[in-house]
Motif scaffolding. Structure first.
Motif, PDB file in Angstrom:
ATOM      1  N   GLY B  21       0.794  -1.235  -0.030  1.00  0.00           N
ATOM      2  CA  GLY B  21       0.005  -0.107   0.109  1.00  0.00           C
ATOM      3  C   GLY B  21       0.715   1.297  -0.012  1.00  0.00           C
ATOM      4  O   GLY B  21       0.391   2.346   0.214  1.00  0.00           O
ATOM      5  N   ARG B  22       2.223   1.161  -0.176  1.00  0.00           N
ATOM      6  CA  ARG B  22       2.999   2.314  -0.319  1.00  0.00           C
ATOM      7  C   ARG B  22       3.787   2.324  -1.376  1.00  0.00           C
ATOM      8  O   ARG B  22       4.244   1.453  -2.009  1.00  0.00           O
ATOM      9  CB  ARG B  22       3.953   2.352   1.066  1.00  0.00           C
ATOM     10  CG  ARG B  22       3.272   2.727   2.304  1.00  0.00           C
ATOM     11  CD  ARG B  22       4.026   2.454   3.373  1.00  0.00           C
ATOM     12  NE  ARG B  22       4.035   1.020   3.761  1.00  0.00           N
ATOM     13  CZ  ARG B  22       3.810   0.186   4.822  1.00  0.00           C
ATOM     14  NH1 ARG B  22       3.112   0.709   5.663  1.00  0.00           N
ATOM     15  NH2 ARG B  22       4.084  -1.172   4.896  1.00  0.00           N
ATOM     16  N   GLU B 110       1.641  10.216  -2.149  1.00  0.00           N
ATOM     17  CA  GLU B 110       1.095   8.909  -1.660  1.00  0.00           C
ATOM     18  C   GLU B 110       2.072   8.393  -0.411  1.00  0.00           C
ATOM     19  O   GLU B 110       3.167   8.774  -0.425  1.00  0.00           O
ATOM     20  CB  GLU B 110       1.249   7.914  -2.656  1.00  0.00           C
ATOM     21  CG  GLU B 110       2.443   7.778  -3.432  1.00  0.00           C
ATOM     22  CD  GLU B 110       2.506   6.852  -4.764  1.00  0.00           C
ATOM     23  OE1 GLU B 110       1.800   5.782  -4.582  1.00  0.00           O
ATOM     24  OE2 GLU B 110       2.861   7.325  -5.627  1.00  0.00           O
ATOM     25  N   ALA B 111       1.526   7.473   0.352  1.00  0.00           N
ATOM     26  CA  ALA B 111       2.169   7.124   1.449  1.00  0.00           C
ATOM     27  C   ALA B 111       3.665   6.282   0.908  1.00  0.00           C
ATOM     28  O   ALA B 111       3.555   5.457  -0.029  1.00  0.00           O
ATOM     29  CB  ALA B 111       1.379   6.088   2.169  1.00  0.00           C
ATOM     30  N   THR B 112       4.500   6.632   1.547  1.00  0.00           N
ATOM     31  CA  THR B 112       5.935   6.073   1.115  1.00  0.00           C
ATOM     32  C   THR B 112       6.772   5.519   2.185  1.00  0.00           C
ATOM     33  O   THR B 112       6.707   5.906   3.353  1.00  0.00           O
ATOM     34  CB  THR B 112       6.720   7.560   0.553  1.00  0.00           C
ATOM     35  OG1 THR B 112       5.780   8.132  -0.470  1.00  0.00           O
ATOM     36  CG2 THR B 112       7.940   7.135  -0.044  1.00  0.00           C
ATOM     37  N   ALA B 144       3.671  17.881   3.904  1.00  0.00           N
ATOM     38  CA  ALA B 144       2.916  16.848   3.084  1.00  0.00           C
ATOM     39  C   ALA B 144       3.788  15.749   3.012  1.00  0.00           C
ATOM     40  O   ALA B 144       3.259  14.750   2.934  1.00  0.00           O
ATOM     41  CB  ALA B 144       1.981  17.583   2.201  1.00  0.00           C
ATOM     42  N   ARG B 145       4.727  16.022   2.133  1.00  0.00           N
ATOM     43  CA  ARG B 145       5.637  14.989   1.821  1.00  0.00           C
ATOM     44  C   ARG B 145       6.279  14.229   2.949  1.00  0.00           C
ATOM     45  O   ARG B 145       6.432  12.971   3.070  1.00  0.00           O
ATOM     46  CB  ARG B 145       6.604  15.454   0.846  1.00  0.00           C
ATOM     47  CG  ARG B 145       6.196  16.126  -0.297  1.00  0.00           C
ATOM     48  CD  ARG B 145       7.220  16.124  -1.661  1.00  0.00           C
ATOM     49  NE  ARG B 145       6.688  16.576  -2.850  1.00  0.00           N
ATOM     50  CZ  ARG B 145       6.467  18.140  -3.009  1.00  0.00           C
ATOM     51  NH1 ARG B 145       6.923  18.905  -2.045  1.00  0.00           N
ATOM     52  NH2 ARG B 145       5.772  18.363  -4.008  1.00  0.00           N
ATOM     53  N   ARG B 150       5.930   7.349   5.665  1.00  0.00           N
ATOM     54  CA  ARG B 150       5.562   6.660   6.817  1.00  0.00           C
ATOM     55  C   ARG B 150       6.324   5.618   7.552  1.00  0.00           C
ATOM     56  O   ARG B 150       6.228   5.080   8.643  1.00  0.00           O
ATOM     57  CB  ARG B 150       4.389   5.893   6.175  1.00  0.00           C
ATOM     58  CG  ARG B 150       3.091   6.622   5.464  1.00  0.00           C
ATOM     59  CD  ARG B 150       2.332   7.517   6.751  1.00  0.00           C
ATOM     60  NE  ARG B 150       1.487   8.636   6.387  1.00  0.00           N
ATOM     61  CZ  ARG B 150       0.420   8.468   5.508  1.00  0.00           C
ATOM     62  NH1 ARG B 150       0.025   7.268   5.540  1.00  0.00           N
ATOM     63  NH2 ARG B 150      -0.152   9.451   5.122  1.00  0.00           N
ATOM     64  N   LEU B 151       6.855   5.106   6.673  1.00  0.00           N
ATOM     65  CA  LEU B 151       7.950   3.983   7.225  1.00  0.00           C
ATOM     66  C   LEU B 151       9.405   3.963   6.757  1.00  0.00           C
ATOM     67  O   LEU B 151       9.455   4.033   5.355  1.00  0.00           O
ATOM     68  CB  LEU B 151       7.222   2.553   6.796  1.00  0.00           C
ATOM     69  CG  LEU B 151       7.467   1.232   7.450  1.00  0.00           C
ATOM     70  CD1 LEU B 151       7.272   1.348   8.836  1.00  0.00           C
ATOM     71  CD2 LEU B 151       6.518   0.197   6.932  1.00  0.00           C
TER      72      LEU B 151
END
Lengths: 151, 678
Positions: B21-22, B110-112, B144-145, B150-151
């Motif tokens: 999902g990332r 997007e989640a990265t 935002a970036r 996220r991980l």
């Protein structure tokens, strides 16, 4: 009108002179009062006297070929006027009183003779004139930089 | 949390878990270098590939093993991801009602996830966070970036290059704290993993790990210790370095390094913390035809000739000035500006310098006894005293001075405003009367004025009148550059964009009760007018106000009619002088500093000064000679304010960001005033 020593002593450059030296300068100094717009001397005049402005504003102007007459400096209270007198040179600028002006006029020939005979006085008078001319030179350089002009 | 072991053959499970999902960024070989980019499979990792680095040299090499993280760092870092080299800030377009509208452009990242970040890179993100998140404002696009990151799985570096010095910088090779969710150390058989956050622990739970064998643990610690020893070169002592560099501003080494430097800006491009940027109008010609334009932010280097340039004049005119700016900023004034060094010890600037200039070598050469290039006669023999680390470095978000419904300061987006009237002051100066819907500026603050397709310029506010729902602002502008010339040609009814007010204004409260001396030169009267009006209107607070105004010629004097009204007040004295005049001029002729030496200045005075820098310097000297100490003088500095909120680095003056710390400074804060090259 004659001038007393303590009048002279109120000018910073002369304050530290010994009493007898002040008295000697006072003896060759007179006070003058000029109406607004009086011409004090003109550019090119033969060597004249040295002045200290007691009160008032004096405008210096010079003629520049092709550019007419330009106001170059305004002098006021406590400032020296006509330093070229100490060099026995013709006047480099014209001086006009902008307001009613009180001047101390020092007889230049007598002052130079006093300076010659009494080196303490001579040193003091020349230092005073030198400081004034140095300040004007510095200010003139800033004027030449034209710091407010468009680059 | 206890460590776990992920065998090499299971690296794919790590990549898959991170990609769940990332978007996943990780190291892979591109264009002959190991760079960060989208990673889709474990096979893309640089398996068996290492790097060789030395000043001016980078080569990939075959390691002869199957390590996936057996290299140091490549030319790219996560800076490109969080702070892209080029991005649109806003669009200006005609709305349906025919008026100009400014629309913020904000990314929706997007989640990265990141695999393989080094300790130095994570430290660099921390440094950039202080610029973009914890300064006077918080940059929404960067944030935002950053939030989308996220991980993060860090892989601690056991293959440092010859150019690395993270040990000296105190940033690596071990990753400290929770800078990453999961910390890995690669050994022959795989990765020793340790979770540092809950998110990292959850990730670890999903992986087919086993316990760490004793020899694997020993191998990891041994390799990390070796890397620590190698990167702790002892060649550069960071402690006290800012003070030592600023004590060496006249060192002969600056000339030597400038002779080798190509001023290409490679060092600033590869640096993971360099943040300077430019903002330009994109597609200006086409946009003008179609009634729209975009403002685009692009990376900018302090080595470029445009970086500090203000209307054609650049305070850093030579390569020497620019190299000195880069090094004293990176290793020195960064601390005063952001509370941390700007250098994380990654060595990229040295590796990627085409001339092979070694930052550490240069800093070392400067960090010794000073061999002065010039004489002490320029009056700068004494070291420059740096201010304490900036309070803006405290990680507390500060709100800009804008109301909620207006665009926020950090958005960098103007609001629409309208020109009500125009006063022509002199041949090249006009005052715009602008109706604005922002907050009223305090005297000495400035606004950023935008013209779509043309550009933006910082303009001091020269007058304000508040009303219900709007503010009428006066802005006195001299047409010098493209934008200011366009601003001075506006007609009543014209629309423009406005941001701000920004900056620190005149310290009116500090003037109360004392005699106030105000010295203005040329258009320098404009930023002072608001303060003068406040002083003129409040004789009970400011009983003795002395104004000294200098201009080039009588016809260049600003606000002559208003000056006459000031003179009518008994607590105000005004003296005007010009550099040149005809004999008809009844006022003073001579530079403004001459007015200050006639006993006109009470010793207990407080002074406000604005004018060209050289005029302010001589005025400050004259005030000091008259007994007004530096801590009772305030000056307003002009620098290249581009973003106005401390993001773009353009308005630096040594330890200061003029937009954020000024533009009004107390004289004793300006140790570099008058020093060439700052």
């Amino acid at each position: 009108m004659t001038v007393e020593s303590r009048t002279l002593a109120s000018f910073p450059g002369l304050a530290t002179l010994p009493t007898d030296a002040l008295a000697s300068i006072a003896s060759l100094t007179s006070e003058e009062r000029h109406r607004a717009d009086s011409l004090l001397f003109s550019e090119g005049d033969a060597p004249g006297d040295l002045y200290v402005i007691v009160r008032g504003h004096v405008q210096l102007t010079q003629r520049f070929d092709g550019r007419g007459t330009t106001a170059v400096l305004t002098l006021s209270d406590g400032e020296l006027l006509g330093w070229s007198a100490l060099l026995r040179r013709p006047r480099v600028a014209s001086a006009r009183a902008l307001t009613e002006t009180v001047l101390l006029r020092m007889n230049a020939s007598a002052l130079l003779e006093l300076c010659e005979n009494d080196p303490r006085v001579g040193h003091r008078v020349m230092a005073l004139a030198f400081e004034e001319v140095a300040d004007r030179l510095h200010a003139t350089r800033l004027q030449l930089l034209d710091v407010f002009g468009s680059k | 949390m206890s460590a776990r072991f992920l065998p090499r053959e299971s690296f794919a499970t790590l990549v898959d878990a991170l990609r769940d999902g990332r978007r996943l960024l990780g190291p892979r070989v591109r264009d002959g270098a190991i760079t960060f980019g989208d990673l889709e499979a474990a096979e893309e990792l640089p398996i068996g590939i290492g790097d060789e680095q030395s000043p001016g040299r980078y080569r990939l090499r075959d390691r002869g093993d199957d390590r996936a993280f057996g290299y140091a760092v490549g030319p790219t870092s996560l800076k490109e991801t969080l702070f892209p080299p080029r991005e649109t800030l806003f669009r200006a377009e005609r709305r349906a009602d025919g008026k100009v509208g400014f629309v913020a452009v904000k990314p929706k990242p997007e989640a990265t996830a990141v695999l393989g970040a080094r300790a130095c890179e994570l430290a660099a993100i921390g440094v950039q966070d202080r610029v973009f998140v914890h300064g006077v404002a918080s940059e929404p696009r960067y944030r935002a970036r950053r939030d989308a990151l996220r991980l993060v799985v860090a892989v601690q570096c056991t293959s440092p290059a010859a150019t690395c010095f993270c040990g000296d910088a105190g940033t690596g090779p071990r990753v400290h704290g929770d800078a990453a969710d999961l910390i890995a150390t690669e050994v022959d058989a795989g990765l020793v993993l340790e979770a540092r956050t809950d998110e990292g622990a959850r990730l670890l739970d999903r992986l087919p790990t086993r316990e760490v064998a004793g020899d694997e643990h020993v191998e990891a610690e041994r390799d990390l210790d070796a890397a620590t020893t190698k990167t702790r070169t002892g060649r550069l002592a960071f402690e006290g370095l800012p003070e030592r560099l600023f004590a060496a501003l006249d060192h002969a080494r600056w000339d030597e390094v400038a002779a080798r430097c190509l001023a290409c800006g490679n060092c600033t491009n590869v640096c993971p913390t360099c943040f300077c940027s430019h903002a330009e109008e994109a597609g200006a010609t086409a946009g003008a035809l179609e009634g729209r334009s975009e403002r685009v932010r692009v990376w900018e280097s302090c080595f470029s000739s445009d970086h500090g340039a203000m209307h054609g004049a650049n305070p850093r005119a030579t390569t020497k000035d620019r190299y000195r700016q880069w090094l004293t900023h990176k290793l020195g004034s960064w601390v005063a500006q952001f509370g941390t060094s700007g250098c994380v010890g990654c060595g990229r600037c040295t590796t990627w310098c085409p001339a092979g200039i070694d930052l550490v070598e240069e800093a070392r050469a400067l960090d010794g006894p000073v061999e002065s290039a010039g004489s002490a006669a320029d009056g700068f023999a004494s070291p420059v005293v740096l201010p304490e680390a900036s309070s803006a470095a405290e990680p507390a978000d500060r709100e800009g001075p804008l109301s909620c419904d207006a665009p926020r300061a950090e958005d960098l987006v103007p609001r629409a405003a309208e020109v009500l009237a125009i006063t022509r002051e002199t041949s090249d100066v006009v005052t715009l009367h602008v109706r604005d819907h922002g907050v009223a500026a305090e005297p000495g603050q400035f606004l950023q004025l935008s013209l779509p397709t043309i550009g933006e310029a910082p303009i001091s506010v020269s007058g304000v009148s508040r009303a219900e729902g709007f503010v009428d602002v006066e802005l006195t502008i001299r047409g010098v550059g493209a934008t200011t010339r366009a601003l001075t040609s506006l007609e009543p009814g014209a629309e423009l964009g406005v941001r701000g007010p920004y900056g620190r204004g005149w310290p009116l409260a500090a003037l109360e009760g004392a005699p106030v001396v105000i010295v203005a030169g040329g258009v320098g009267l404009a930023p002072l007018r608001g303060a003068i009006r406040a002083l003129v209107e409040a004789p009970e607070r400011f009983p003795d106000v002395r104004l000294f105004v200098g201009a080039r010629a009588p016809e260049d004097l600003l606000y002559p009619r208003e000056m006459i009204t000031w003179l009518e007040r008994s607590h105000v004295k005004l003296t005007v002088t010009v550099d040149h005049a005809s004999p008809a001029w009844r006022g003073h002729v001579g530079v403004v500093t001459r007015l200050l030496r006639r006993g006109a200045i009470p010793e207990d005075a407080r002074a406000l000064v604005c004018g060209p820098e050289i005029m302010m310097r001589f005025t400050s000297d004259a005030l000091l000679a008259a007994g007004v100490a530096h801590d009772r003088q305030w000056l307003t500095m002009e620098r290249h304010m581009k973003c106005a909120v401390g993001f773009c680095g353009r308005c630096q003056m040594g330890p200061h960001l003029v937009c954020r710390d000024g533009p009004v400074f107390r004289r004793d804060e300006l140790a570099l005033l008058g020093r060439e090259g700052f």
